[in-house]
Design a protein around this motif. Sequence first.
Motif, PDB file in Angstrom:
ATOM      1  N   LEU A 110       6.820   4.922  -1.595  1.00 52.61           N
ATOM      2  CA  LEU A 110       5.550   5.651  -1.463  1.00 52.61           C
ATOM      3  C   LEU A 110       4.409   4.737  -1.048  1.00 52.61           C
ATOM      4  O   LEU A 110       3.497   5.139  -0.330  1.00 52.61           O
ATOM      5  CB  LEU A 110       5.190   6.329  -2.786  1.00 52.61           C
ATOM      6  N   GLY A 111       4.435   3.511  -1.527  1.00 54.27           N
ATOM      7  CA  GLY A 111       3.349   2.585  -1.248  1.00 54.27           C
ATOM      8  C   GLY A 111       3.477   1.351  -2.121  1.00 54.27           C
ATOM      9  O   GLY A 111       4.434   1.210  -2.888  1.00 54.27           O
ATOM     10  N   HIS A 112       2.514   0.429  -2.000  1.00 52.46           N
ATOM     11  CA  HIS A 112       2.547  -0.822  -2.749  1.00 52.46           C
ATOM     12  C   HIS A 112       1.390  -0.890  -3.746  1.00 52.46           C
ATOM     13  O   HIS A 112       0.274  -0.438  -3.464  1.00 52.46           O
ATOM     14  CB  HIS A 112       2.500  -2.014  -1.790  1.00 52.46           C
ATOM     15  N   TYR A 113       1.689  -1.432  -4.890  1.00 49.32           N
ATOM     16  CA  TYR A 113       0.697  -1.607  -5.951  1.00 49.32           C
ATOM     17  C   TYR A 113       0.100  -3.013  -5.832  1.00 49.32           C
ATOM     18  O   TYR A 113       0.832  -3.971  -5.552  1.00 49.32           O
ATOM     19  CB  TYR A 113       1.372  -1.437  -7.320  1.00 49.32           C
ATOM     20  N   PRO A 114      -1.224  -3.189  -5.981  1.00 52.65           N
ATOM     21  CA  PRO A 114      -2.230  -2.217  -6.440  1.00 52.65           C
ATOM     22  C   PRO A 114      -2.934  -1.451  -5.317  1.00 52.65           C
ATOM     23  O   PRO A 114      -3.862  -0.706  -5.582  1.00 52.65           O
ATOM     24  CB  PRO A 114      -3.213  -3.113  -7.188  1.00 52.65           C
ATOM     25  N   ALA A 115      -2.489  -1.681  -4.023  1.00 52.50           N
ATOM     26  CA  ALA A 115      -3.135  -0.947  -2.937  1.00 52.50           C
ATOM     27  C   ALA A 115      -3.045   0.558  -3.193  1.00 52.50           C
ATOM     28  O   ALA A 115      -3.984   1.315  -2.913  1.00 52.50           O
ATOM     29  CB  ALA A 115      -2.494  -1.307  -1.600  1.00 52.50           C
ATOM     30  N   MET A 116      -1.905   1.001  -3.704  1.00 53.38           N
ATOM     31  CA  MET A 116      -1.758   2.393  -4.134  1.00 53.38           C
ATOM     32  C   MET A 116      -1.789   2.395  -5.661  1.00 53.38           C
ATOM     33  O   MET A 116      -0.895   1.855  -6.318  1.00 53.38           O
ATOM     34  CB  MET A 116      -0.448   3.005  -3.637  1.00 53.38           C
ATOM     35  N   SER A 117      -2.821   2.964  -6.206  1.00 49.54           N
ATOM     36  CA  SER A 117      -2.986   2.970  -7.660  1.00 49.54           C
ATOM     37  C   SER A 117      -1.995   3.916  -8.321  1.00 49.54           C
ATOM     38  O   SER A 117      -1.306   4.691  -7.640  1.00 49.54           O
ATOM     39  CB  SER A 117      -4.416   3.386  -8.017  1.00 49.54           C
ATOM     40  N   LEU A 118      -1.966   3.873  -9.649  1.00 50.06           N
ATOM     41  CA  LEU A 118      -1.099   4.770 -10.401  1.00 50.06           C
ATOM     42  C   LEU A 118      -1.455   6.221 -10.120  1.00 50.06           C
ATOM     43  O   LEU A 118      -0.580   7.065  -9.903  1.00 50.06           O
ATOM     44  CB  LEU A 118      -1.220   4.470 -11.903  1.00 50.06           C
ATOM     45  N   ALA A 119      -2.744   6.513 -10.086  1.00 51.27           N
ATOM     46  CA  ALA A 119      -3.184   7.890  -9.835  1.00 51.27           C
ATOM     47  C   ALA A 119      -2.777   8.349  -8.437  1.00 51.27           C
ATOM     48  O   ALA A 119      -2.330   9.490  -8.240  1.00 51.27           O
ATOM     49  CB  ALA A 119      -4.691   7.986 -10.004  1.00 51.27           C
TER      50      ALA A 119
END
Length: 433
Positions: A110-119
Amino acid sequence: MTKNTSDFLTSVASLVDQDDRDPREVVADLMQAALDTGIRKELRASVAFALEQANGTAAKELTDLACRRLKPGRRLSDPQYAGLTLVATTRGKRWIYRTQKGKRQRQITLGHYPAMSLAEAREAWAQPVTKVADKRSETTLDELTEAYITAMQTRGTKSWRRSENILTKNVLPNHGGMRLGALDVEALNATFTHLIDDKPGAAHNIRMAMASMFKWASEKKMMPAGVPVPQLDKTPKSQIKDYRPSMSELRTMVRGLEELQDIDRDIMRLQLLTGTRISEALGAEWSEIDLEHGRWTIPAQRMKAKKEHLVMLSAQAVELLRNQPTREGRVFGRRGRKTVSLNWARQRDELSLPTDYTSHANRKALLSWVAENGGGKDIRDRLSAHSPDTSEADAHYQLSELNQPAAEWWQKWADFLDGLTAESVVQLSEGRA
């Protein structure tokens, strides 16, 4: 067998024999026994999390703090969002979504953390699976076209350049940046629907070029998950041109050849005398030609039907070839088809001939003339290199048997063309040849 594995199997055997225990306790003990064997990385993290769930010690909700503290080699699953997991490696952390369909498991990043947050990861999870992010969604039509044309070239598809020209001219200028994940079918249709009334053939060609490309993309798994092949509007098929030059037009053409440059005149005249395609005349090699016996053997790889074609040269065709300045390589050097076509088009306009009078019209003129003068379908197939509807062996035999009559028809045709250039010749009919 390693000691750890042996201990694990012993533990399994002893636990399974304890029928009076709660099955959930047995499962928890089995998972602990698996951890005790020293399993590592993602498998250990998965089993450890499952054990926490079984013991009731797992977190009720995934937090951003837990995401930040996640160490490489471990993972965190969101208890409230089935299949949503944060995986940590030495290269970083990424959100994945796992789903099961039958026996097949599917995993999507879906994406990479933290660029994509938990929310944000939860928002992505909430979307239908078919709309989950897919790298293929970012592929543009420019990129797809380049991959498609390259594949056509690699497999030796002759029409690759034509497809490239159609797509480059009609689709990419305005829609090259369109991404496969956001295909605008209405915009794609607009590239050809405005041509349907005035230029139906052009509209059909544009549609077919796009349809073939998207079909190829689907077969090669290049279309994003959940994105179907675009259903383009229907177009009328290009009508097969039934143009055949009239006797007067053929006479005008034969006489008009004298006004062309020597090399273009000879190329067009050889094509006219033999009834071959202009590409076959242009590519004639001296190694294919036997002037002494008046034969021109065009190899299969240069023929449209991929079958060798033997042309029995008329006296006029032999004379034309004898007058060429070379005896090695290609008879007409590296003269390009486009150059010859453009020069003929200019001459055709000066002669006031219809635009449909292309070099291909010469083949129709020959076959029509043969038919009107008593030549049957078998001899017309022999002259034009059309394959007879017989077995391979029968076809070869039949063509061989027709060599002599074919030579006679080619000579009659050459004599007829000579007659058209004589000012004193009066034709009995000016109808369609």
